[in-house]
Design a protein around this motif. Structure first.
Motif, PDB file in Angstrom:
ATOM      1  N   LYS A 112       0.770  -0.979   0.002  1.00  0.00           N
ATOM      2  CA  LYS A 112       0.231   0.182   0.107  1.00  0.00           C
ATOM      3  C   LYS A 112       0.736   0.950   0.020  1.00  0.00           C
ATOM      4  CE  LYS A 112      -3.949   2.452   2.702  1.00  0.00           C
ATOM      5  NZ  LYS A 112      -4.403   1.607   4.057  1.00  0.00           N
ATOM      6  N   HIS A 113       1.755   1.400   0.853  1.00  0.00           N
ATOM      7  CA  HIS A 113       2.695   2.635   1.059  1.00  0.00           C
ATOM      8  C   HIS A 113       3.809   2.482  -0.171  1.00  0.00           C
ATOM      9  CE1 HIS A 113       0.834   4.352   4.307  1.00  0.00           C
ATOM     10  NE2 HIS A 113       0.784   2.585   4.407  1.00  0.00           N
ATOM     11  N   HIS A 114       4.273   1.249  -1.216  1.00  0.00           N
ATOM     12  CA  HIS A 114       5.361   1.576  -2.137  1.00  0.00           C
ATOM     13  C   HIS A 114       6.635   1.536  -1.385  1.00  0.00           C
ATOM     14  CE1 HIS A 114       1.960   1.717  -5.063  1.00  0.00           C
ATOM     15  NE2 HIS A 114       2.201   2.852  -4.200  1.00  0.00           N
ATOM     16  N   PRO A 115       7.108   0.420  -1.009  1.00  0.00           N
ATOM     17  CA  PRO A 115       8.227   0.635  -0.764  1.00  0.00           C
ATOM     18  C   PRO A 115       9.660   1.179  -1.688  1.00  0.00           C
ATOM     19  CG  PRO A 115       7.960  -2.179  -1.031  1.00  0.00           C
ATOM     20  CD  PRO A 115       6.642  -1.588  -1.216  1.00  0.00           C
ATOM     21  N   HIS A 116      10.963   1.607  -1.339  1.00  0.00           N
ATOM     22  CA  HIS A 116      11.982   2.600  -1.993  1.00  0.00           C
ATOM     23  C   HIS A 116      12.513   1.894  -2.454  1.00  0.00           C
ATOM     24  CE1 HIS A 116      15.649   4.472  -2.229  1.00  0.00           C
ATOM     25  NE2 HIS A 116      15.272   5.824  -1.895  1.00  0.00           N
ATOM     26  N   PRO A 117      12.606   1.958  -3.390  1.00  0.00           N
ATOM     27  CA  PRO A 117      13.275   0.852  -4.746  1.00  0.00           C
ATOM     28  C   PRO A 117      15.048   0.164  -4.244  1.00  0.00           C
ATOM     29  CG  PRO A 117      12.904   2.930  -5.856  1.00  0.00           C
ATOM     30  CD  PRO A 117      12.827   3.045  -4.674  1.00  0.00           C
ATOM     31  N   ASP A 118      15.119   0.896  -3.355  1.00  0.00           N
ATOM     32  CA  ASP A 118      16.764  -0.023  -2.608  1.00  0.00           C
ATOM     33  C   ASP A 118      16.472  -0.830  -1.750  1.00  0.00           C
ATOM     34  OD1 ASP A 118      18.271   1.558  -4.266  1.00  0.00           O
ATOM     35  OD2 ASP A 118      18.666   3.025  -2.919  1.00  0.00           O
ATOM     36  N   ALA A 119      14.890  -0.487  -0.494  1.00  0.00           N
ATOM     37  CA  ALA A 119      14.953  -1.067   0.100  1.00  0.00           C
ATOM     38  C   ALA A 119      15.111  -3.306  -0.036  1.00  0.00           C
ATOM     39  CB  ALA A 119      13.183  -1.000   0.766  1.00  0.00           C
ATOM     40  N   LEU A 120      14.925  -3.545   0.767  1.00  0.00           N
ATOM     41  CA  LEU A 120      15.627  -5.270   1.121  1.00  0.00           C
ATOM     42  C   LEU A 120      14.418  -5.691   2.627  1.00  0.00           C
ATOM     43  CD1 LEU A 120      16.150  -8.001  -0.491  1.00  0.00           C
ATOM     44  CD2 LEU A 120      17.622  -7.675   0.014  1.00  0.00           C
ATOM     45  N   LEU A 121      13.096  -6.877   2.295  1.00  0.00           N
ATOM     46  CA  LEU A 121      13.064  -7.133   3.709  1.00  0.00           C
ATOM     47  C   LEU A 121      13.318  -8.328   2.738  1.00  0.00           C
ATOM     48  CD1 LEU A 121      11.269  -6.790   6.245  1.00  0.00           C
ATOM     49  CD2 LEU A 121       9.356  -7.494   4.811  1.00  0.00           C
ATOM     50  N   GLN A 122      14.200  -9.080   4.070  1.00  0.00           N
ATOM     51  CA  GLN A 122      15.073 -10.511   4.537  1.00  0.00           C
ATOM     52  C   GLN A 122      13.699 -11.160   5.440  1.00  0.00           C
ATOM     53  OE1 GLN A 122      17.513 -11.220   6.255  1.00  0.00           O
ATOM     54  NE2 GLN A 122      18.163 -13.013   6.783  1.00  0.00           N
ATOM     55  N   LEU A 123      12.978 -12.147   4.429  1.00  0.00           N
ATOM     56  CA  LEU A 123      11.869 -13.113   5.996  1.00  0.00           C
ATOM     57  C   LEU A 123      13.098 -14.198   5.741  1.00  0.00           C
ATOM     58  CD1 LEU A 123       9.160 -13.043   3.250  1.00  0.00           C
ATOM     59  CD2 LEU A 123       9.542 -11.776   4.768  1.00  0.00           C
ATOM     60  N   PRO A 146       2.380  -9.626  -3.794  1.00  0.00           N
ATOM     61  CA  PRO A 146       2.533  -8.394  -4.230  1.00  0.00           C
ATOM     62  C   PRO A 146       3.422  -7.563  -4.100  1.00  0.00           C
ATOM     63  CG  PRO A 146       0.085  -8.412  -3.260  1.00  0.00           C
ATOM     64  CD  PRO A 146       1.857  -9.870  -3.290  1.00  0.00           C
ATOM     65  N   ILE A 147       4.803  -7.792  -3.748  1.00  0.00           N
ATOM     66  CA  ILE A 147       6.086  -7.243  -3.128  1.00  0.00           C
ATOM     67  C   ILE A 147       6.821  -7.958  -3.667  1.00  0.00           C
ATOM     68  CG2 ILE A 147       4.823  -5.310  -1.592  1.00  0.00           C
ATOM     69  CD1 ILE A 147       5.990  -6.994   0.808  1.00  0.00           C
ATOM     70  N   ALA A 148       7.141  -9.468  -3.830  1.00  0.00           N
ATOM     71  CA  ALA A 148       8.176 -10.206  -4.073  1.00  0.00           C
ATOM     72  C   ALA A 148       9.408  -9.730  -4.253  1.00  0.00           C
ATOM     73  CB  ALA A 148       7.802 -11.684  -5.341  1.00  0.00           C
ATOM     74  N   SER A 149       9.837  -8.885  -5.377  1.00  0.00           N
ATOM     75  CA  SER A 149      11.088  -8.438  -5.688  1.00  0.00           C
ATOM     76  C   SER A 149      11.315  -7.608  -4.742  1.00  0.00           C
ATOM     77  CB  SER A 149      10.306  -7.231  -7.166  1.00  0.00           C
ATOM     78  OG  SER A 149       9.805  -6.060  -6.643  1.00  0.00           O
ATOM     79  N   ALA A 150      11.203  -6.700  -4.000  1.00  0.00           N
ATOM     80  CA  ALA A 150      11.715  -6.437  -2.698  1.00  0.00           C
ATOM     81  C   ALA A 150      11.580  -6.855  -1.513  1.00  0.00           C
ATOM     82  CB  ALA A 150      10.647  -5.025  -2.137  1.00  0.00           C
TER      83      ALA A 150
END
Length: 279
Positions: A112-123, A146-150
């Motif tokens: 909904k809030h659109h991750p920054h292009p440099d952001a990386l969320l580790q699961l 919806p946010i797999a690329s981040a």
């Protein structure tokens, strides 16, 4: 002060990963507000995942509820509706206003809030292949799509990571070999070269290899540059976990930077940035 995103030494950028969603040591873990802040700033940030009773994923580290939440019992026995009603706990054990998040809730918030292009969320998946069934795999893919690329999915069971990634187009993966038989052999033999080869063989598609910082520094003292060895195989390296930013950890961080580690996992990114300086 500047946002705690990375340190630069000799033209090499080392990201400061917000461990369990913490910007500073005093933060509680896994709050949606901090995780959202991190991805909007373009930070690297990590959360943990365990499977709940409805075969989805809770944003928690432990497989039991008592330490991190106001609940009791096993996460795998607790349905989603009950998990969402639980509050998280601070480091001193007191409940906080923030509720337990489920993976689909967090991913929807971030989308909904659109991750920054440099952001990386580790699961960081805290279970193994035996915990996965078709429902869990399907629910995971649906939640993160919806946010797999981040995102980057990691864990200590390479087969589990491969199975989840296979069903999730665009998802990057990492691998942590600091568990199980490979680590046991390393402790027995001190053969860092074989340990590195085994890690690469176990997870051939992993972009990031996650290593305990003490293992990296032990290899360094033994004359083996494990970071350089992984870089030679086109892998990036994360050193986990620097828990405090103080005079004890400063020389450890300095050496990791000299070795050109790509990322440092820390409970206090802000403190590490202040301790070491941005450049």
């Amino acid at each position: 002060m500047s946002a705690p995103l990375y340190l630069t030494r000799n033209a090499h950028r080392t990201w400061l990963k917000w461990h369990r969603g913490r910007r500073r040591a005093s933060d509680p873990v896994f709050t949606g507000a901090r995780i959202l802040e991190a991805v909007q700033l373009g930070a690297s940030v990590e959360i943990d995942l365990v499977i709940h009773a409805d075969r989805g994923f809770a944003v928690l580290h432990d497989k039991t509820l008592e330490r991190e939440t106001t609940g009791t019992g096993r996460v795998v026995d607790t349905p989603a509706v009950q998990l969402r009603a639980l509050h998280l706990r601070s480091e001193d054990g007191s409940p906080i206003p923030d509720h337990v998040m489920l993976l689909e809730d967090l991913c929807a918030l971030l989308a909904k809030h659109h991750p920054h292009p440099d952001a990386l969320l580790q699961l960081d998946f805290k279970e193994d292949l035996s915990a996965l069934d078709p429902s869990a795999v399907t629910n995971f893919a649906s939640a993160v799509a919806p946010i797999a690329s981040a995102l980057i999915l990691s864990g200590g069971d390479a087969d589990a990571i491969a199975l989840l990634a296979e069903h999730t187009p665009g998802l990057r993966t990492g691998y942590d070999p600091c568990y199980g038989a490979s680590l046991a052999r390393l402790q027995e033999t001190g053969d860092f070269a074989t340990f590195t080869t085994d890690a690469l063989r176990a997870a051939p598609r992993a972009e990031m290899i996650y290593l305990h910082h003490a293992l990296i520094l032990e290899a360094d003292r033994a004359g083996f540059d494990i970071i350089a060895a992984l870089h030679a195989n086109n892998r990036r390296v994360d050193a986990w976990t620097i828990k405090a930013a103080d005079d004890t950890t400063k020389p450890l961080i300095a050496r990791l930077l000299e070795l050109r580690v790509d990322q440092i996992t820390t409970d206090d990114p802000e403190g590490v940035l202040d301790l070491m300086g941005a450049a």
